[in-house]
Design a protein around this motif. Sequence first.
Motif, PDB file in Angstrom:
ATOM      1  N   LEU A  19       0.836  -1.209   0.000  1.00  0.00           N
ATOM      2  CA  LEU A  19       0.000   0.000   0.000  1.00  0.00           C
ATOM      3  C   LEU A  19       0.869   1.256   0.000  1.00  0.00           C
ATOM      4  CD1 LEU A  19      -2.818   1.211   0.080  1.00  0.00           C
ATOM      5  CD2 LEU A  19      -2.729   1.056   2.574  1.00  0.00           C
ATOM      6  N   LEU A  20       1.943   1.260   0.770  1.00  0.00           N
ATOM      7  CA  LEU A  20       2.854   2.401   0.807  1.00  0.00           C
ATOM      8  C   LEU A  20       3.502   2.618  -0.565  1.00  0.00           C
ATOM      9  CD1 LEU A  20       4.359   4.609   2.410  1.00  0.00           C
ATOM     10  CD2 LEU A  20       6.068   2.870   2.968  1.00  0.00           C
ATOM     11  N   LEU A  22       2.434   1.661  -3.555  1.00  0.00           N
ATOM     12  CA  LEU A  22       1.432   2.119  -4.523  1.00  0.00           C
ATOM     13  C   LEU A  22       1.061   3.579  -4.286  1.00  0.00           C
ATOM     14  CD1 LEU A  22      -0.913  -1.001  -4.671  1.00  0.00           C
ATOM     15  CD2 LEU A  22       0.743  -0.264  -6.397  1.00  0.00           C
ATOM     16  N   SER A  23       0.930   3.960  -3.025  1.00  0.00           N
ATOM     17  CA  SER A  23       0.563   5.342  -2.696  1.00  0.00           C
ATOM     18  C   SER A  23       1.648   6.326  -3.110  1.00  0.00           C
ATOM     19  CB  SER A  23       0.291   5.480  -1.189  1.00  0.00           C
ATOM     20  OG  SER A  23      -0.783   4.662  -0.816  1.00  0.00           O
ATOM     21  N   VAL A  24       2.895   5.984  -2.832  1.00  0.00           N
ATOM     22  CA  VAL A  24       4.002   6.871  -3.202  1.00  0.00           C
ATOM     23  C   VAL A  24       4.092   6.992  -4.717  1.00  0.00           C
ATOM     24  CG1 VAL A  24       6.513   7.150  -3.158  1.00  0.00           C
ATOM     25  CG2 VAL A  24       5.296   6.553  -1.073  1.00  0.00           C
ATOM     26  N   ALA A  26       1.628   6.729  -6.922  1.00  0.00           N
ATOM     27  CA  ALA A  26       0.523   7.579  -7.377  1.00  0.00           C
ATOM     28  C   ALA A  26       0.789   9.043  -7.045  1.00  0.00           C
ATOM     29  CB  ALA A  26      -0.789   7.111  -6.751  1.00  0.00           C
ATOM     30  N   LEU A  27       1.274   9.320  -5.850  1.00  0.00           N
ATOM     31  CA  LEU A  27       1.558  10.704  -5.458  1.00  0.00           C
ATOM     32  C   LEU A  27       2.670  11.320  -6.301  1.00  0.00           C
ATOM     33  CD1 LEU A  27       1.241  10.400  -1.580  1.00  0.00           C
ATOM     34  CD2 LEU A  27      -0.318  11.585  -3.144  1.00  0.00           C
ATOM     35  N   LEU A  53       0.929   4.784 -10.908  1.00  0.00           N
ATOM     36  CA  LEU A  53       0.283   3.728 -10.125  1.00  0.00           C
ATOM     37  C   LEU A  53       0.254   2.426 -10.909  1.00  0.00           C
ATOM     38  CD1 LEU A  53      -1.285   2.764  -7.654  1.00  0.00           C
ATOM     39  CD2 LEU A  53      -3.366   3.665  -8.737  1.00  0.00           C
TER      40      LEU A  53
END
Length: 166
Positions: A19-20, A22-24, A26-27, A53
């Motif tokens: 999750l970390l 994927l989030s980084v 996308a950001l 992402l």
Amino acid sequence: MSEWLSWFLVDHADQVEILLRLSVAALAGMAVGLNRDIHNKPIGMRTLGLVALGSATVILSGSVYEGLHFGQDAVSRVVQGILTGLGFLGAGAIIKASDGREVQGLTTASTVWIAAALGVTAGLGAWFITFAGTAMTLFMLTFGKPLENWLTRLFAGREKVVQDDE
């Protein structure tokens, strides 16, 4: 509350790491895309966020979840496939003027490619590369045109007008 959180983090460490990553990714893509949105370019925050992402998702889907280790050959093939495929998306942003003398959209096309690369680095968990690459990309998008104009005046002795999206 803290007992539940520590239990969750211990039992689901791999999922939290995924999750970390994927989030980084996308950001990072969204940060680059925001710059494109600010300059009214055809590819913006949502598109580049999704590109990054998607790249991270593909990298992670090819991983072995036991410790999130990656086989070098498999990762290399996945990265090659991502960057080749994204070349087609970027090519769609390049427009040739009707007179055949001016090409536009190259910077936008390159932001598609760098967003994919940032997604790959985040998917691999290369945090420093992801953050440094995002910062350098935003620096170049923000200051590249004025810097090129200044260097052209300095070294060529003439004014060069650089289009926003050459």
